[in-house]
Write a protein that holds these residues in place. Structure first.
Motif, PDB file in Angstrom:
ATOM      1  N   CYS A  21      61.858  19.220  22.128  1.00 18.73           N
ATOM      2  CA  CYS A  21      61.896  19.004  20.674  1.00 18.73           C
ATOM      3  C   CYS A  21      60.760  19.195  19.965  1.00 18.73           C
ATOM      4  O   CYS A  21      59.622  18.641  20.779  1.00 18.73           O
ATOM      5  CB  CYS A  21      62.529  17.459  20.492  1.00 18.73           C
ATOM      6  N   LEU A  22      60.549  19.950  19.208  1.00 22.62           N
ATOM      7  CA  LEU A  22      59.112  20.361  18.449  1.00 22.62           C
ATOM      8  C   LEU A  22      59.328  19.730  17.272  1.00 22.62           C
ATOM      9  O   LEU A  22      60.068  19.968  16.291  1.00 22.62           O
ATOM     10  CB  LEU A  22      58.854  21.851  18.383  1.00 22.62           C
ATOM     11  N   GLY A  23      58.469  18.581  16.872  1.00 23.92           N
ATOM     12  CA  GLY A  23      58.119  18.025  15.633  1.00 23.92           C
ATOM     13  C   GLY A  23      57.244  18.673  14.772  1.00 23.92           C
ATOM     14  O   GLY A  23      56.052  19.295  15.241  1.00 23.92           O
ATOM     15  N   VAL A  24      57.592  18.780  13.656  1.00 17.42           N
ATOM     16  CA  VAL A  24      56.735  19.480  12.462  1.00 17.42           C
ATOM     17  C   VAL A  24      56.609  18.178  11.705  1.00 17.42           C
ATOM     18  O   VAL A  24      57.276  17.649  10.817  1.00 17.42           O
ATOM     19  CB  VAL A  24      57.328  20.792  11.772  1.00 17.42           C
ATOM     20  N   ILE A  25      54.928  17.894  11.441  1.00 17.44           N
ATOM     21  CA  ILE A  25      54.684  16.916  10.364  1.00 17.44           C
ATOM     22  C   ILE A  25      53.651  17.536   9.776  1.00 17.44           C
ATOM     23  O   ILE A  25      52.966  18.387   9.847  1.00 17.44           O
ATOM     24  CB  ILE A  25      53.988  15.927  11.241  1.00 17.44           C
ATOM     25  N   GLY A  26      53.393  16.991   8.614  1.00 14.28           N
ATOM     26  CA  GLY A  26      52.340  17.138   7.541  1.00 14.28           C
ATOM     27  C   GLY A  26      52.653  16.494   6.183  1.00 14.28           C
ATOM     28  O   GLY A  26      53.926  15.990   6.043  1.00 14.28           O
ATOM     29  N   PRO A  27      51.851  16.452   5.289  1.00 13.03           N
ATOM     30  CA  PRO A  27      51.729  15.847   4.088  1.00 13.03           C
ATOM     31  C   PRO A  27      52.792  16.604   3.052  1.00 13.03           C
ATOM     32  O   PRO A  27      53.009  17.640   3.642  1.00 13.03           O
ATOM     33  CB  PRO A  27      50.404  15.823   3.438  1.00 13.03           C
ATOM     34  N   ASN A  28      53.030  15.814   1.992  1.00 10.37           N
ATOM     35  CA  ASN A  28      54.178  16.877   1.058  1.00 10.37           C
ATOM     36  C   ASN A  28      53.202  17.972   0.370  1.00 10.37           C
ATOM     37  O   ASN A  28      52.086  17.991   0.331  1.00 10.37           O
ATOM     38  CB  ASN A  28      54.175  15.808  -0.101  1.00 10.37           C
ATOM     39  N   GLY A  29      54.108  19.032   0.667  1.00 14.36           N
ATOM     40  CA  GLY A  29      53.411  20.254   0.240  1.00 14.36           C
ATOM     41  C   GLY A  29      52.917  21.002   1.382  1.00 14.36           C
ATOM     42  O   GLY A  29      52.095  21.977   1.082  1.00 14.36           O
ATOM     43  N   ARG A  32      56.510  18.071  21.562  1.00 14.32           N
ATOM     44  CA  ARG A  32      55.181  18.702  21.146  1.00 14.32           C
ATOM     45  C   ARG A  32      55.338  18.464  19.510  1.00 14.32           C
ATOM     46  O   ARG A  32      56.403  18.279  19.066  1.00 14.32           O
ATOM     47  CB  ARG A  32      55.216  20.150  21.526  1.00 14.32           C
ATOM     48  N   LEU A  33      54.075  18.529  19.004  1.00 10.40           N
ATOM     49  CA  LEU A  33      53.927  18.481  17.641  1.00 10.40           C
ATOM     50  C   LEU A  33      53.225  19.389  17.027  1.00 10.40           C
ATOM     51  O   LEU A  33      52.317  20.010  17.582  1.00 10.40           O
ATOM     52  CB  LEU A  33      53.332  16.956  17.371  1.00 10.40           C
ATOM     53  N   LEU A  34      53.528  20.200  15.903  1.00 10.11           N
ATOM     54  CA  LEU A  34      52.898  20.946  15.143  1.00 10.11           C
ATOM     55  C   LEU A  34      52.543  20.218  13.940  1.00 10.11           C
ATOM     56  O   LEU A  34      53.332  19.523  13.035  1.00 10.11           O
ATOM     57  CB  LEU A  34      54.028  21.936  14.838  1.00 10.11           C
ATOM     58  N   VAL A  35      51.061  20.173  13.501  1.00 12.69           N
ATOM     59  CA  VAL A  35      50.742  19.414  12.459  1.00 12.69           C
ATOM     60  C   VAL A  35      50.208  20.608  11.238  1.00 12.69           C
ATOM     61  O   VAL A  35      49.427  21.514  11.631  1.00 12.69           O
ATOM     62  CB  VAL A  35      49.451  18.712  12.818  1.00 12.69           C
ATOM     63  N   ASP A  49      49.178  21.509   7.338  1.00 10.04           N
ATOM     64  CA  ASP A  49      48.447  21.090   6.098  1.00 10.04           C
ATOM     65  C   ASP A  49      48.011  22.361   5.311  1.00 10.04           C
ATOM     66  O   ASP A  49      47.541  23.359   5.836  1.00 10.04           O
ATOM     67  CB  ASP A  49      47.056  20.378   6.283  1.00 10.04           C
ATOM     68  N   HIS A  50      48.311  22.294   3.968  1.00 10.99           N
ATOM     69  CA  HIS A  50      48.296  23.476   3.170  1.00 10.99           C
ATOM     70  C   HIS A  50      48.617  24.844   3.727  1.00 10.99           C
ATOM     71  O   HIS A  50      48.124  25.871   3.735  1.00 10.99           O
ATOM     72  CB  HIS A  50      46.836  23.697   2.903  1.00 10.99           C
ATOM     73  N   GLY A  51      50.021  24.662   4.446  1.00 14.02           N
ATOM     74  CA  GLY A  51      50.486  26.012   4.959  1.00 14.02           C
ATOM     75  C   GLY A  51      50.039  26.454   6.227  1.00 14.02           C
ATOM     76  O   GLY A  51      50.653  27.374   6.880  1.00 14.02           O
ATOM     77  N   ARG A  52      49.020  25.694   6.694  1.00  8.05           N
ATOM     78  CA  ARG A  52      48.551  26.315   8.087  1.00  8.05           C
ATOM     79  C   ARG A  52      48.644  25.217   9.346  1.00  8.05           C
ATOM     80  O   ARG A  52      48.645  23.905   8.892  1.00  8.05           O
ATOM     81  CB  ARG A  52      46.699  26.464   7.903  1.00  8.05           C
ATOM     82  N   LYS A  53      48.607  25.713  10.284  1.00  9.02           N
ATOM     83  CA  LYS A  53      48.601  24.973  11.595  1.00  9.02           C
ATOM     84  C   LYS A  53      47.300  24.394  11.650  1.00  9.02           C
ATOM     85  O   LYS A  53      46.339  25.397  12.029  1.00  9.02           O
ATOM     86  CB  LYS A  53      49.208  25.495  12.904  1.00  9.02           C
ATOM     87  N   ILE A  54      47.285  22.934  11.687  1.00  8.85           N
ATOM     88  CA  ILE A  54      45.760  22.479  12.114  1.00  8.85           C
ATOM     89  C   ILE A  54      45.896  21.834  13.468  1.00  8.85           C
ATOM     90  O   ILE A  54      44.732  21.432  13.929  1.00  8.85           O
ATOM     91  CB  ILE A  54      45.198  21.568  11.110  1.00  8.85           C
ATOM     92  N   ALA A  55      47.051  21.556  14.174  1.00  6.98           N
ATOM     93  CA  ALA A  55      46.949  21.013  15.422  1.00  6.98           C
ATOM     94  C   ALA A  55      48.291  21.335  15.999  1.00  6.98           C
ATOM     95  O   ALA A  55      49.434  21.342  15.298  1.00  6.98           O
ATOM     96  CB  ALA A  55      46.482  19.571  15.337  1.00  6.98           C
ATOM     97  N   GLU A  56      48.207  21.179  17.342  1.00  7.10           N
ATOM     98  CA  GLU A  56      49.429  21.548  18.123  1.00  7.10           C
ATOM     99  C   GLU A  56      49.209  21.054  19.630  1.00  7.10           C
ATOM    100  O   GLU A  56      48.224  21.219  20.089  1.00  7.10           O
ATOM    101  CB  GLU A  56      50.047  23.083  18.085  1.00  7.10           C
ATOM    102  N   GLY A  57      50.200  20.223  19.973  1.00  9.57           N
ATOM    103  CA  GLY A  57      50.247  19.648  21.475  1.00  9.57           C
ATOM    104  C   GLY A  57      51.132  18.613  21.592  1.00  9.57           C
ATOM    105  O   GLY A  57      51.888  18.227  20.789  1.00  9.57           O
ATOM    106  N   LYS A  58      51.067  17.997  22.653  1.00 13.30           N
ATOM    107  CA  LYS A  58      52.004  16.756  23.101  1.00 13.30           C
ATOM    108  C   LYS A  58      51.373  15.767  22.299  1.00 13.30           C
ATOM    109  O   LYS A  58      49.859  15.601  22.115  1.00 13.30           O
ATOM    110  CB  LYS A  58      51.806  16.454  24.734  1.00 13.30           C
ATOM    111  N   PRO A  59      52.245  14.645  21.955  1.00 11.05           N
ATOM    112  CA  PRO A  59      51.483  13.615  20.930  1.00 11.05           C
ATOM    113  C   PRO A  59      50.524  12.534  21.637  1.00 11.05           C
ATOM    114  O   PRO A  59      49.533  12.707  21.042  1.00 11.05           O
ATOM    115  CB  PRO A  59      52.792  12.873  20.627  1.00 11.05           C
ATOM    116  N   ARG A  60      50.594  12.388  22.747  1.00 13.70           N
ATOM    117  CA  ARG A  60      49.440  11.647  23.523  1.00 13.70           C
ATOM    118  C   ARG A  60      48.122  12.436  23.735  1.00 13.70           C
ATOM    119  O   ARG A  60      47.190  11.938  23.735  1.00 13.70           O
ATOM    120  CB  ARG A  60      49.786  11.094  24.852  1.00 13.70           C
ATOM    121  N   ASP A  61      48.388  13.728  23.966  1.00 14.09           N
ATOM    122  CA  ASP A  61      47.500  14.656  24.339  1.00 14.09           C
ATOM    123  C   ASP A  61      46.645  14.806  22.791  1.00 14.09           C
ATOM    124  O   ASP A  61      45.199  14.783  22.913  1.00 14.09           O
ATOM    125  CB  ASP A  61      47.697  16.076  24.681  1.00 14.09           C
TER     126      ASP A  61
END
Length: 309
Positions: free
Chosen positions: A33-41, A206-209, A211-223
């Motif tokens: 399960c890959l989660g994609v999070i980030g602000p609106n837009g 894992r999470l993909l963070v 912002d403004h269309g770019r990946k700013i972080a990626e990895g396991k939540p606790r990491d």
């Protein structure tokens, strides 16, 4: 090593002069399960729409299982995907069972095949007693579970879920989480966009963070939490709390100090000295807790509220 079920490379999407997805790359492995999070837009929904072939990218490549490419092989890919969108797309004129039957026909399944799957899928969604009810008679949580059950009618290899629990009360959210965890235990892969940090931490490998269309972080939540944050957070609120953000005796006891509304957040590797130093202000309320994904989200994307894009 198993090949990824989905591999996205250097994805770009522009609307006029605005670049809403900017050189984005990620992958999803089988059973993950890959989660994609980030602000609106941030580009979450646009990315999902490109992965589903609903929006054409301006650059990059989207590769699926067995060497299929989106959008060139869109029909073949969609037969192996299950989708739950933000908006309710159930047919209001059909019962729950009929919604599953009609949806299954879109995949070319025989009615006999679909009818065999209806009862187990209604049971999965805790909707057996609602088989003959129409969506208008269901609660919000029931509708979301019906949408999830419907997305499974074709035995998909991967599920694409766009904010699947938005608008649900806590009980309905927890039941939805239970169903999603069951699917992960069965080996399904999930791409999940969400605004709920507790949901992301509970469900995602894992999470993909973004912002403004770019990946700013990626990895396991606790990491990610360990990499970007101090381990402890002390929240202070009440009359006079804001003045503590500038207190010369307190600030050295924290690695970072942030203010949001009427609350001061002290981020520290050693909470006990700070808690002792706060004792002269007994009228203030304090909360000592471990750093969490919400802290990570706010550090990486900021505390400023953004309008929907």
């Amino acid at each position: 090593m198993n090949k990824p079920l989905l591999s996205v490379s250097h994805l770009v999407k522009r609307y006029g002069d605005a670049t809403v997805v900017n050189d984005l790359s990620f992958h999803i492995d089988p059973g993950e399960c890959l989660g994609v999070i980030g602000p609106n837009g941030a580009g979450k929904t646009t990315t999902l729409r490109m992965c589903l072939g609903l929006t054409s990218p301006d650059g990059g490549q989207i590769d699926y299982f067995d060497g299929l490419h989106m959008p060139q092989d869109a029909l073949a890919i969609k037969t192996r995907l299950g989708v739950v969108s933000q908006m309710d797309t159930l047919d209001p004129d059909f019962s729950c069972a009929e919604n599953l039957l009609v949806y299954g026909r879109y995949f070319g399944l025989k009615d006999a095949q679909i009818r065999e799957r209806i009862a187990p899928l209604l049971e999965f969604g805790a909707l057996t007693s609602k088989a003959n009810a129409k969506p208008g008679e269901l609660s919000g949580g029931m509708k979301r579970r019906l949408s999830l059950s419907r997305a499974l009618i074709n035995h998909p290899s991967m599920l694409m879920l766009d904010e699947p629990t938005t608008g649900l009360d806590p009980q309905a959210r927890h039941l939805m989480w239970e169903r999603l965890q069951n699917l992960l235990q069965q080996g399904k892969s999930i791409l999940l966009t969400t605004h709920f940090m507790d949901e992301a931490e509970r469900l995602c490998d894992r999470l993909l963070v973004l912002d403004h269309g770019r990946k700013i972080a990626e990895g396991k939540p606790r990491d990610l939490i360990a990499e970007h944050l101090e381990p402890d957070v002390v929240e202070v609120y009440g009359a006079g709390a804001l003045a503590l953000a500038q207190d010369v005796a307190l600030r050295p006891l924290a690695a970072r100090v942030e203010v949001s509304g009427e609350t001061v957040f002290f981020y520290t590797a050693q909470a006990q000295p700070l808690l002792l130093a706060l004792q002269p202000w007994p009228q203030l309320r304090t909360l000592h807790r471990p750093a969490n994904l919400e802290d990570l989200f706010l550090k990486l994307t900021g505390r400023q509220i953004r309008e929907d894009a």
